[in-house]
Design an enzyme around this catalytic site. Structure first.
Site, PDB file in Angstrom:
ATOM      1  N   CYS A 111       0.821  -1.232   0.000  1.00 34.15           N
ATOM      2  CA  CYS A 111       0.000   0.000   0.000  1.00 34.15           C
ATOM      3  C   CYS A 111       0.845   1.268   0.000  1.00 34.15           C
ATOM      4  O   CYS A 111       0.322   2.361  -0.211  1.00 34.15           O
ATOM      5  CB  CYS A 111      -0.933  -0.005   1.205  1.00 34.15           C
ATOM      6  SG  CYS A 111      -1.900  -1.497   1.307  1.00 34.15           S
ATOM      7  N   HIS A 248      -3.135   6.968   2.354  1.00 38.05           N
ATOM      8  CA  HIS A 248      -3.629   5.682   1.858  1.00 38.05           C
ATOM      9  C   HIS A 248      -4.996   5.413   2.478  1.00 38.05           C
ATOM     10  O   HIS A 248      -5.184   5.555   3.688  1.00 38.05           O
ATOM     11  CB  HIS A 248      -2.621   4.582   2.210  1.00 38.05           C
ATOM     12  CG  HIS A 248      -3.184   3.210   2.049  1.00 38.05           C
ATOM     13  ND1 HIS A 248      -3.853   2.813   0.903  1.00 38.05           N
ATOM     14  CD2 HIS A 248      -3.202   2.133   2.883  1.00 38.05           C
ATOM     15  CE1 HIS A 248      -4.253   1.572   1.050  1.00 38.05           C
ATOM     16  NE2 HIS A 248      -3.877   1.137   2.238  1.00 38.05           N
ATOM     17  N   ASN A 278     -10.318  -0.295   0.139  1.00 37.07           N
ATOM     18  CA  ASN A 278      -8.856  -0.193   0.181  1.00 37.07           C
ATOM     19  C   ASN A 278      -8.291  -0.730  -1.136  1.00 37.07           C
ATOM     20  O   ASN A 278      -8.357  -1.923  -1.390  1.00 37.07           O
ATOM     21  CB  ASN A 278      -8.355  -1.007   1.383  1.00 37.07           C
ATOM     22  CG  ASN A 278      -6.843  -1.029   1.507  1.00 37.07           C
ATOM     23  OD1 ASN A 278      -6.130  -0.663   0.584  1.00 37.07           O
ATOM     24  ND2 ASN A 278      -6.361  -1.477   2.650  1.00 37.07           N
TER      25      ASN A 278
HETATM   26  O1  UT7 Z   1      -3.904  -1.412   3.400  1.00 33.41           O
HETATM   27  C1  UT7 Z   1      -3.127  -2.208   4.239  1.00 33.41           C
HETATM   28  C2  UT7 Z   1      -3.257  -1.767   5.570  1.00 33.41           C
HETATM   29  N1  UT7 Z   1      -4.370  -2.434   6.205  1.00 33.41           N
HETATM   30  C3  UT7 Z   1      -5.014  -1.807   7.149  1.00 33.41           C
HETATM   31  O2  UT7 Z   1      -4.743  -0.666   7.424  1.00 33.41           O
HETATM   32  C4  UT7 Z   1      -6.037  -2.555   7.960  1.00 33.41           C
HETATM   33  C5  UT7 Z   1      -5.915  -2.160   9.392  1.00 33.41           C
HETATM   34  N2  UT7 Z   1      -6.860  -2.840  10.240  1.00 33.41           N
HETATM   35  C6  UT7 Z   1      -8.167  -2.540  10.255  1.00 33.41           C
HETATM   36  O3  UT7 Z   1      -8.603  -1.663   9.532  1.00 33.41           O
HETATM   37  C7  UT7 Z   1      -9.067  -3.244  11.235  1.00 33.41           C
HETATM   38  O4  UT7 Z   1      -8.292  -4.011  12.131  1.00 33.41           O
HETATM   39  C8  UT7 Z   1     -10.110  -4.168  10.551  1.00 33.41           C
HETATM   40  C9  UT7 Z   1     -11.151  -3.321   9.851  1.00 33.41           C
HETATM   41  C10 UT7 Z   1      -9.440  -5.089   9.553  1.00 33.41           C
HETATM   42  C11 UT7 Z   1     -10.847  -5.021  11.587  1.00 33.41           C
HETATM   43  O5  UT7 Z   1     -11.450  -4.195  12.579  1.00 33.41           O
HETATM   44  P1  UT7 Z   1     -11.285  -4.539  14.130  1.00 33.41           P
HETATM   45  O6  UT7 Z   1     -12.019  -3.514  14.859  1.00 33.41           O
HETATM   46  O7  UT7 Z   1      -9.802  -4.665  14.393  1.00 33.41           O
HETATM   47  O8  UT7 Z   1     -12.036  -5.911  14.251  1.00 33.41           O
HETATM   48  P2  UT7 Z   1     -11.470  -7.343  14.708  1.00 33.41           P
HETATM   49  O9  UT7 Z   1     -10.601  -7.939  13.674  1.00 33.41           O
HETATM   50  O10 UT7 Z   1     -10.932  -7.214  16.100  1.00 33.41           O
HETATM   51  O11 UT7 Z   1     -12.797  -8.193  14.809  1.00 33.41           O
HETATM   52  C12 UT7 Z   1     -13.819  -7.886  15.763  1.00 33.41           C
HETATM   53  C13 UT7 Z   1     -14.959  -8.878  15.593  1.00 33.41           C
HETATM   54  C14 UT7 Z   1     -14.500 -10.337  15.584  1.00 33.41           C
HETATM   55  O12 UT7 Z   1     -15.496 -11.087  16.221  1.00 33.41           O
HETATM   56  P3  UT7 Z   1     -15.328 -11.546  17.761  1.00 33.41           P
HETATM   57  O13 UT7 Z   1     -14.065 -12.361  17.786  1.00 33.41           O
HETATM   58  O14 UT7 Z   1     -15.207 -10.263  18.546  1.00 33.41           O
HETATM   59  O15 UT7 Z   1     -16.569 -12.313  18.023  1.00 33.41           O
HETATM   60  C15 UT7 Z   1     -14.467 -10.695  14.119  1.00 33.41           C
HETATM   61  O16 UT7 Z   1     -14.675 -12.074  13.907  1.00 33.41           O
HETATM   62  O17 UT7 Z   1     -15.593  -8.668  14.330  1.00 33.41           O
HETATM   63  C16 UT7 Z   1     -15.647  -9.910  13.608  1.00 33.41           C
HETATM   64  N3  UT7 Z   1     -15.554  -9.612  12.195  1.00 33.41           N
HETATM   65  C17 UT7 Z   1     -16.621  -9.326  11.435  1.00 33.41           C
HETATM   66  N4  UT7 Z   1     -17.939  -9.257  11.720  1.00 33.41           N
HETATM   67  C18 UT7 Z   1     -18.768  -8.926  10.707  1.00 33.41           C
HETATM   68  C19 UT7 Z   1     -14.427  -9.543  11.425  1.00 33.41           C
HETATM   69  N5  UT7 Z   1     -14.764  -9.209  10.174  1.00 33.41           N
HETATM   70  C20 UT7 Z   1     -16.118  -9.081  10.158  1.00 33.41           C
HETATM   71  C21 UT7 Z   1     -17.041  -8.741   9.146  1.00 33.41           C
HETATM   72  N6  UT7 Z   1     -18.349  -8.679   9.477  1.00 33.41           N
HETATM   73  N7  UT7 Z   1     -16.666  -8.467   7.896  1.00 33.41           N
END
Ligand code: UT7
Length: 321
Positions: A111, A248, A278
């Site tokens: 990215c 980005h 993204n």
């Molecule tokens: O371009 C490259 C750089 N990449 C980035 O900058 C990405 C950086 N990271 C992020 O933007 C965030 O970490 C994410 C958007 C990817 C994820 O957000 P988060 O607030 O960190 O969520 P998480 O991964 O901690 O997941 C929280 C919950 C989980 O469920 P439990 O374990 O709390 O029950 C996931 O299983 O949300 C669940 N989950 C979803 N639920 C509904 C994960 N993806 C989804 C989804 N829909 N698509």
């Protein structure tokens, strides 16, 4: 001589996929995706591959710059989703647009790729080795995404953005910074072919994107403000003098966090991730082109570009438009 962006272009696939569309194929919903990321829809290609999107964006950038393809000395395509191992996307673009005098190579800094390409072109121009370059950030991430993994498939989109960069006596790139921390690279991966040759055999890997989102998030909110401050300090430019911070487009929450950390109004952090998701190396040049086409960038404006992502890598640039 300074490296100055004199034209921009972009190409987004026509096929739009909304959060509701994704909720039909994985266990997710619009509320989760919008509130955690800001993304509402993304474009997914059904026709053009990476080189096709790149060539269309490039033709627009050349037209916007008002120069002919044969005047381009160097083409760099920043991508993590090329169509072939060889030929490079940049060689395919050269052929498609008729830039017969250019030398061409691809660059993978995920990215941060567009910033790495700008940094490289800046060095070539400062060394007096080239006059005109075409830099492209292009991705078809939809071919690398696991469409059964809700943790990643909701985040990414396809698209390409291009910029013509020329040697100029005034304005242009004031400072650039690029960096990498390979030791943390495994938090965002997309495996290629495994080692399966006459000497060694590994179990074949699936070539999908996989990410520890929280680790990447923590890295971004710490590193991006640092590299923005560093590039402004090196250029003796106070943050308050910067009109726009074009980052980005990974996640709205990352952008808000960076703005808060720098004590700068969110309004100075333009966003289009709501519409495109993204798009990795493509996100910065796509946004730059949107703003340029709308007439939001004026001669003399100070602009900071900043990228971050897989590698892990980061980069920033301070430009005078
Ligand atoms: O371009 C490259 C750089 N990449 C980035 O900058 C990405 C950086 N990271 C992020 O933007 C965030 O970490 C994410 C958007 C990817 C994820 O957000 P988060 O607030 O960190 O969520 P998480 O991964 O901690 O997941 C929280 C919950 C989980 O469920 P439990 O374990 O709390 O029950 C996931 O299983 O949300 C669940 N989950 C979803 N639920 C509904 C994960 N993806 C989804 C989804 N829909 N698509």
């Amino acid at each position: 001589m300074n490296a100055r962006i004199i034209g921009t272009g972009s190409c987004m696939p026509e096929h739009v996929v909304t959060n509701d569309d994704l909720a039909k194929i994985v266990d997710t919903n619009d509320e989760w995706i919008s509130s955690r990321t800001g993304i509402r829809k993304r474009c997914i290609t059904d026709k053009d591959n990476t080189a096709g999107l790149s060539a269309k964006a490039s033709k627009m950038a050349l037209e916007n710059a008002g120069i002919g393809a044969e005047e381009i000395d160097l083409i760099i395509v920043a991508t993590l989703s090329p169509d072939y191992y060889v030929p490079s996307v940049s060689c395919m673009v050269q052929s498609e647009i008729g830039a017969v005098n250019a030398f061409c190579f691809d660059l993978n800094a995920a990215c941060s790729g567009f910033l790495f390409a700008l940094n490289t072109v800046n060095a070539y121009i400062k060394a007096g080795m080239i006059k005109n370059a075409l830099i492209v950030g292009a991705e078809v991430l939809s071919k690398l995404v696991d469409w059964t993994d809700r943790g990643t498939c909701v985040l990414f989109g396809d698209g390409a953005g291009a910029a013509v960069v020329s040697a100029s006596e005034e304005g242009g790139v004031c400072q650039t910074i690029v960096g990498a921390e390979g030791a943390k690279g495994m938090v965002l991966t997309c495996p290629g072919r495994s080692l399966d040759n006459m000497c060694a055999k590994e179990e074949r890997q699936k070539g999908y994107i996989s990410m520890d989102g929280q680790e990447v998030f923590k890295f971004a909110v710490k590193r991006v403000p640092q590299c923005i401050c560093e590039v402004c300090e090196k250029a003796n430019t106070p943050l308050e003098d910067v009109k726009y911070f074009i980052l980005h487009q990974a996640n709205e929450r990352i952008l808000f966090s960076v703005a808060k950390h720098l004590k700068i109004d969110n309004q100075k952090f333009p966003m289009d991730l709501h519409n495109y998701g993204n798009t990795s190396a493509a996100s910065i040049p796509i946004l730059l082109d949107e703003m340029n086409q709308k007439g939001e960038l004026c001669r003399g404006d100070k602009i900071v570009l900043a990228g971050f992502g897989g590698g892990l890598t980061w980069g920033s640039a301070l430009l005078e438009w």
